[in-house]
Design an enzyme around this catalytic site. Structure first.
Site, PDB file in Angstrom:
ATOM      1  N   LYS A  70       0.878  -1.260   0.037  1.00  0.00           N
ATOM      2  CA  LYS A  70      -0.099   0.203   0.025  1.00  0.00           C
ATOM      3  C   LYS A  70       0.917   1.139  -0.024  1.00  0.00           C
ATOM      4  O   LYS A  70       0.331   2.184  -0.610  1.00  0.00           O
ATOM      5  CB  LYS A  70      -0.825  -0.042   1.184  1.00  0.00           C
ATOM      6  CG  LYS A  70      -1.876  -0.721   1.300  1.00  0.00           C
ATOM      7  CD  LYS A  70      -3.420  -0.601   1.072  1.00  0.00           C
ATOM      8  CE  LYS A  70      -4.346  -1.724   0.524  1.00  0.00           C
ATOM      9  NZ  LYS A  70      -5.363  -2.164   1.350  1.00  0.00           N
ATOM     10  N   LYS A  72      -8.430 -12.647 -11.331  1.00  0.00           N
ATOM     11  CA  LYS A  72      -9.516 -12.783 -10.207  1.00  0.00           C
ATOM     12  C   LYS A  72     -10.472 -11.761 -10.645  1.00  0.00           C
ATOM     13  O   LYS A  72      -9.950 -10.738 -10.908  1.00  0.00           O
ATOM     14  CB  LYS A  72      -8.986 -12.700  -8.907  1.00  0.00           C
ATOM     15  CG  LYS A  72      -9.100 -13.750  -8.038  1.00  0.00           C
ATOM     16  CD  LYS A  72      -8.491 -13.551  -6.735  1.00  0.00           C
ATOM     17  CE  LYS A  72      -9.474 -13.820  -5.750  1.00  0.00           C
ATOM     18  NZ  LYS A  72      -9.001 -13.905  -4.295  1.00  0.00           N
ATOM     19  N   LYS A  98     -13.170  -5.681  -7.894  1.00  0.00           N
ATOM     20  CA  LYS A  98     -14.375  -4.767  -7.775  1.00  0.00           C
ATOM     21  C   LYS A  98     -13.876  -3.466  -8.822  1.00  0.00           C
ATOM     22  O   LYS A  98     -14.780  -2.826  -9.005  1.00  0.00           O
ATOM     23  CB  LYS A  98     -14.374  -4.027  -6.408  1.00  0.00           C
ATOM     24  CG  LYS A  98     -14.951  -5.004  -5.503  1.00  0.00           C
ATOM     25  CD  LYS A  98     -15.198  -4.494  -4.161  1.00  0.00           C
ATOM     26  CE  LYS A  98     -15.837  -5.181  -3.189  1.00  0.00           C
ATOM     27  NZ  LYS A  98     -16.681  -4.562  -2.106  1.00  0.00           N
TER      28      LYS A  98
END
Ligand code: TRP
Length: 324
Positions: free
Chosen positions: A115, A196, A199
């Protein structure tokens, strides 16, 4: 009878796709409905502040994920369903844990490293101490199991380190938490079955999609076999195994073996089954989203229940460490 305490945090990222549903939500619903379990499910809204966010979006996403969980069958009478920020004991315990967690343990966490690379202009302290807040979320309820995906196993490991440190210094208080293995499941992207379903992609099959949208997206799903084992047909069959009937599954599996399978027929069948499966869900979600007062009262009730345990734990901790 002593119940099995289970607990899980839910990311405050709004609506869910079919991979989220099968991989997490459906299993949470099953855990929550099992009378042997005492479950705590909360939206990790404080954790959401560690990466860039917009207040309006956060408000909306938080309510939407709560509505989807309830609409999908999570019963807030059986499980405590709440927002992390409503049980302020989480943040208090996290502070105490910050003061016993070696900096080095936090700096080596892979999520922190990833991150901070992703958000170079926002490497805030919360990103680093994310795992101590998560340790507080968990240890607060002294759970027997924490149902998480593989990507969260390192965080559970850190919670074990924190528990051990605390116990060694202040006396046995926290049982070391264990991940409760969720059945691993990889639903792949409809457009690129080597990835995968995510979102952020534009092809996610949302569980709130209308029958028309489901059908449109499935029609466009890639069915070419690329030989890498990550093929689109396998992905559609995987979905059919979850949403289809036994005869349908048999029929298309035979068709694939005998090379008589018609992809358009498979897609139509799947679209119908998925749309039907989520019909009640869509209706319940619509109702909940249009009744924000009801959602608020469910969340207040959940927080009240969680607080009973949280206050006990925090008091025990404060006593042990010498806070008056
Ligand atoms: N970090 C978890 C995730 O990204 C969410 C989470 C926060 C959580 N606190 C938790 C999960 C406590 C399990 C237990 O999915």
């Amino acid at each position: 009878m002593k119940k099995n305490v289970m607990l899980a945090g839910i990311r405050a990222t709004g609506k869910l796709h079919i991979g989220n549903y099968l991989g997490a939500l459906k299993q949470f619903v099953e855990l929550g409905n099992d009378p042997k379990n005492e479950c705590y499910f909360f939206v990790a809204d404080l954790h959401a502040l560690t990466t860039p966010f917009e207040p309006d979006q956060l408000r909306h996403d938080t309510l939407e994920v709560v509505a989807e969980y309830i609409a999908a069958g999570l019963d807030p009478k059986k499980s405590a369903l709440f927002l992390q920020n409503h049980v302020s004991e989480h943040a208090e315990l996290a502070w105490i844990f910050n003061c016993i967690t070696p900096l080095g343990e936090l700096e080596r966490m892979t999520q922190y490293k990833d991150k901070s690379k992703q958000h170079k202009d926002n490497i805030n302290a919360g990103l680093l101490t994310y795992p101590t807040l998560m340790a507080a979320d968990i240890l607060m309820y002294k759970p027997n199991g924490v149902p998480v995906g593989d990507d969260q196993v390192q965080h559970i490991e850190l919670a074990r380190i924190v528990a051990r440190k605390f116990n060694n210094k202040f006396g046995q208080t926290f049982p070391e938490p264990k991940p409760y293995e969720r059945k691993p499941l990889r639903i792949m992207s409809l457009k690129d079955p080597s990835k995968k379903m995510s979102k952020t992609g534009d092809d996610a099959l949302w569980i709130s999609d209308s029958p028309e949208e489901i059908s449109r997206k499935l029609k466009k799903a890639v069915t070419a076999t690329d030989g890498s084992g990550s093929d689109g047909v396998e992905n559609l069959l995987l979905l059919l195994r979850h949403f289809g009937t036994k005869p349908q599954i048999q029929y298309f599996e035979d068709g694939l073996k005998q090379d008589t399978i018609k992809y358009s027929e498979l897609k139509e069948t799947l679209a119908k089954e998925i749309a039907d499966y989520f019909a009640d869900f869509r209706e319940r979600k619509r109702e909940l989203m249009s009744d924000k007062n009801k959602l608020a009262s469910i969340l207040a009730d959940g927080a009240g229940r969680a607080k009973q345990t949280a206050q006990e734990t925090l008091l025990e901790v404060k006593k042990k460490i010498g806070l008056l």
